[in-house]
Scaffold this motif. Structure first.
Motif, mmCIF file in Angstrom:
data_model
loop_
_atom_site.group_PDB
_atom_site.id
_atom_site.type_symbol
_atom_site.label_atom_id
_atom_site.label_comp_id
_atom_site.label_asym_id
_atom_site.label_seq_id
_atom_site.Cartn_x
_atom_site.Cartn_y
_atom_site.Cartn_z
ATOM 1 N N ILE A 229 0.816 -1.224 0.000
ATOM 2 C CA ILE A 229 0.000 0.000 0.000
ATOM 3 C C ILE A 229 0.850 1.274 0.000
ATOM 4 O O ILE A 229 0.315 2.375 0.113
ATOM 5 N N ASP A 230 2.161 1.116 -0.153
ATOM 6 C CA ASP A 230 3.057 2.275 -0.206
ATOM 7 C C ASP A 230 2.726 3.187 -1.391
ATOM 8 O O ASP A 230 2.486 4.388 -1.231
ATOM 9 N N ILE A 231 2.707 2.623 -2.597
ATOM 10 C CA ILE A 231 2.457 3.433 -3.793
ATOM 11 C C ILE A 231 1.069 4.075 -3.775
ATOM 12 O O ILE A 231 0.937 5.275 -4.045
ATOM 13 N N PRO A 232 -0.004 3.326 -3.445
ATOM 14 C CA PRO A 232 -1.313 3.986 -3.369
ATOM 15 C C PRO A 232 -1.349 5.166 -2.400
ATOM 16 O O PRO A 232 -1.989 6.182 -2.688
ATOM 17 N N LEU A 233 -0.657 5.060 -1.262
ATOM 18 C CA LEU A 233 -0.650 6.164 -0.303
ATOM 19 C C LEU A 233 0.110 7.372 -0.850
ATOM 20 O O LEU A 233 -0.293 8.524 -0.623
ATOM 21 N N THR B 18 8.492 14.164 3.138
ATOM 22 C CA THR B 18 7.574 13.687 4.175
ATOM 23 C C THR B 18 7.723 12.195 4.406
ATOM 24 O O THR B 18 7.836 11.730 5.548
ATOM 25 N N ARG B 19 7.736 11.420 3.335
ATOM 26 C CA ARG B 19 7.817 9.958 3.436
ATOM 27 C C ARG B 19 9.111 9.524 4.105
ATOM 28 O O ARG B 19 9.105 8.745 5.069
ATOM 29 N N SER B 20 10.244 10.021 3.611
ATOM 30 C CA SER B 20 11.541 9.595 4.145
ATOM 31 C C SER B 20 11.841 10.242 5.498
ATOM 32 O O SER B 20 12.386 9.593 6.390
ATOM 33 N N GLY B 21 11.489 11.513 5.630
ATOM 34 C CA GLY B 21 11.773 12.220 6.878
ATOM 35 C C GLY B 21 11.037 11.636 8.066
ATOM 36 O O GLY B 21 11.615 11.464 9.153
ATOM 37 N N LEU B 22 9.764 11.301 7.875
ATOM 38 C CA LEU B 22 8.997 10.712 8.970
ATOM 39 C C LEU B 22 9.463 9.295 9.279
ATOM 40 O O LEU B 22 9.509 8.888 10.445
ATOM 41 N N TRP C 217 -2.294 13.791 5.002
ATOM 42 C CA TRP C 217 -2.427 12.726 5.992
ATOM 43 C C TRP C 217 -2.109 11.348 5.415
ATOM 44 O O TRP C 217 -1.622 10.468 6.128
ATOM 45 N N TRP C 218 -2.373 11.159 4.118
ATOM 46 C CA TRP C 218 -2.021 9.877 3.495
ATOM 47 C C TRP C 218 -0.504 9.680 3.488
ATOM 48 O O TRP C 218 -0.001 8.599 3.803
ATOM 49 N N THR C 219 0.220 10.735 3.126
ATOM 50 C CA THR C 219 1.684 10.645 3.066
ATOM 51 C C THR C 219 2.268 10.521 4.470
ATOM 52 O O THR C 219 3.258 9.804 4.688
ATOM 53 N N ILE C 220 1.658 11.202 5.434
ATOM 54 C CA ILE C 220 2.118 11.113 6.822
ATOM 55 C C ILE C 220 1.929 9.691 7.355
ATOM 56 O O ILE C 220 2.832 9.122 7.993
ATOM 57 N N ALA C 221 0.750 9.110 7.098
ATOM 58 C CA ALA C 221 0.495 7.723 7.533
ATOM 59 C C ALA C 221 1.499 6.770 6.898
ATOM 60 O O ALA C 221 1.970 5.820 7.540
ATOM 61 N N GLY D 41 4.643 7.498 5.945
ATOM 62 C CA GLY D 41 5.953 7.678 6.556
ATOM 63 C C GLY D 41 6.036 7.199 7.991
ATOM 64 O O GLY D 41 7.070 6.682 8.429
ATOM 65 N N VAL D 42 4.951 7.347 8.746
ATOM 66 C CA VAL D 42 4.961 7.013 10.172
ATOM 67 C C VAL D 42 4.703 5.530 10.435
ATOM 68 O O VAL D 42 5.276 4.943 11.359
ATOM 69 N N ILE D 43 3.847 4.917 9.607
ATOM 70 C CA ILE D 43 3.424 3.538 9.883
ATOM 71 C C ILE D 43 3.951 2.541 8.852
ATOM 72 O O ILE D 43 4.659 1.587 9.193
ATOM 73 N N ILE D 44 3.596 2.766 7.590
ATOM 74 C CA ILE D 44 3.848 1.749 6.552
ATOM 75 C C ILE D 44 5.332 1.535 6.290
ATOM 76 O O ILE D 44 5.826 0.397 6.305
ATOM 77 N N ILE D 45 6.067 2.623 6.036
ATOM 78 C CA ILE D 45 7.495 2.502 5.700
ATOM 79 C C ILE D 45 8.312 1.864 6.827
ATOM 80 O O ILE D 45 9.075 0.913 6.585
ATOM 81 N N PRO D 46 8.175 2.325 8.096
ATOM 82 C CA PRO D 46 8.964 1.693 9.163
ATOM 83 C C PRO D 46 8.678 0.202 9.329
ATOM 84 O O PRO D 46 9.597 -0.606 9.457
ATOM 85 N N ILE D 47 7.393 -0.172 9.320
ATOM 86 C CA ILE D 47 7.050 -1.588 9.521
ATOM 87 C C ILE D 47 7.542 -2.440 8.351
ATOM 88 O O ILE D 47 8.212 -3.461 8.543
#
Length: 302
Positions: free
Chosen positions: A20-24, A38-42, A208-212, A214-220
């Motif tokens: 779901i990275d690309i859709p977000l 935003t994606r990488s920084g968060l 908020w999509w990009t924040i979610a 960076g904060v949730i999807i990318i780290p996990i």
């Protein structure tokens, strides 16, 4: 649970989350460098917070990047992230995710060169089929002259493969490496945004999509996928990135009604069939190997 099974579970979960990275990113919209920042920084910020929490909990500093190898792996993931986001904004989702299947090819070739893990004949045949399929997908972009996004996708795939192989070479825990590698795209994006006017140049349609992301999807996702090389070979880890190949175009089609071209569908079908066939062959070989080891152990005991 064996280490191999543990690796399959962790890496498989990471691959599923990554779909779901690309859709977000697409839902967030806006400016390419704003999304990159935003994606990488968060992702970087979350990694540092987790590192601080774990260090406090254990009462000692947890390794963030294990030595020079950790820095190299983080750098590979950082460069891959720059190319990946550029590809999201400059080519279709189907082209991007199908070209990303080249990660398996690059991982096998780099493993052959750097780790002396010679691919088996079946793997070499699968790689040859994949090269043909990727060329089929890219051919339309080359003919139209709009191939920058596809080249970015190839660069993202190569950077990812380097990160996977170097992580396997080190044999160390690289769970934080992909997020810490985010320092490269974050600094680059910040510099470009500043040169364009600073805060006024920052723009996301739906932040908020990009924040979610960076904060949730990318780290996990990347923690799981970066941990995989401890237990699995480079090509095996790369194959779990292929969940994105199958599912991301479906999510994008459902949300944005983006229909792949004929060549992309043909090439993508060839890729998926080749990889499914190779994966089934690998699982069968692994089963035979474990059975032979059990029989040898039983013979030694008796």
């Amino acid at each position: 649970m064996t280490p191999y099974q543990k690796g399959l579970l962790i890496t498989g979960f990471g691959g599923m989350v990554l779909t779901i990275d690309i859709p977000l990113i697409r839902l967030g919209g806006g400016d390419e460098w704003s999304a990159q920042f935003t994606r990488s920084g968060l992702g970087l910020a979350v990694a540092l917070l987790c590192w601080i929490f774990l260090s406090l909990r254990k009462g000692k500093s947890v390794s963030l990047l294990p030595g020079r190898a950790g820095i190299i792996v983080a750098g590979c993931y950082g460069l891959s992230a720059i190319a990946f986001v550029a590809a999201v904004f400059n080519t279709t989702t189907a082209n991007l995710v199908f070209i990303l299947t080249s990660t398996t090819i690059f991982s096998a070739l780099l493993g052959w060169v750097l780790l002396r893990e010679r691919p088996k004949p079946a793997t070499l045949i699968t790689m040859a089929i994949m090269v043909f399929a990727v060329f089929l997908i890219v051919s339309e972009s080359i003919q139209s002259g709009n191939y920058f996004g596809d080249l970015c996708a190839v660069a993202a795939s190569f950077g990812l493969s380097l990160g996977i192989v170097f992580a396997r070479m080190s044999g160390k825990d690289m769970g934080f490496a992909p997020m810490i590698g985010g320092i490269l795209p974050t600094i680059l994006a910040a510099g470009i945004l500043l040169s364009k006017g600073g805060v006024s140049a920052f723009h996301l349609d739906a932040p908020w999509w990009t924040i979610a992301n960076g904060v949730i999807i990318i780290p996990i996702a990347f923690w799981c996928l970066a941990t995989g090389p401890k237990y699995l070979s480079g090509p095996e880890v790369a194959m779990f990135y292929l969940l994105e190949t199958v599912l991301a175009p479906i999510w994008v089609w459902m949300i944005f009604l983006e229909v792949p071209t004929r060549n992309t569908l043909i090439g993508g079908t060839i890729l998926i069939c080749a990889l499914i066939g190779h994966s089934l062959w690998q699982l069968r070989s692994e089963r035979k190997k474990r059975l032979a080891q059990r029989n040898e152990l039983a013979a030694d005991v008796s």
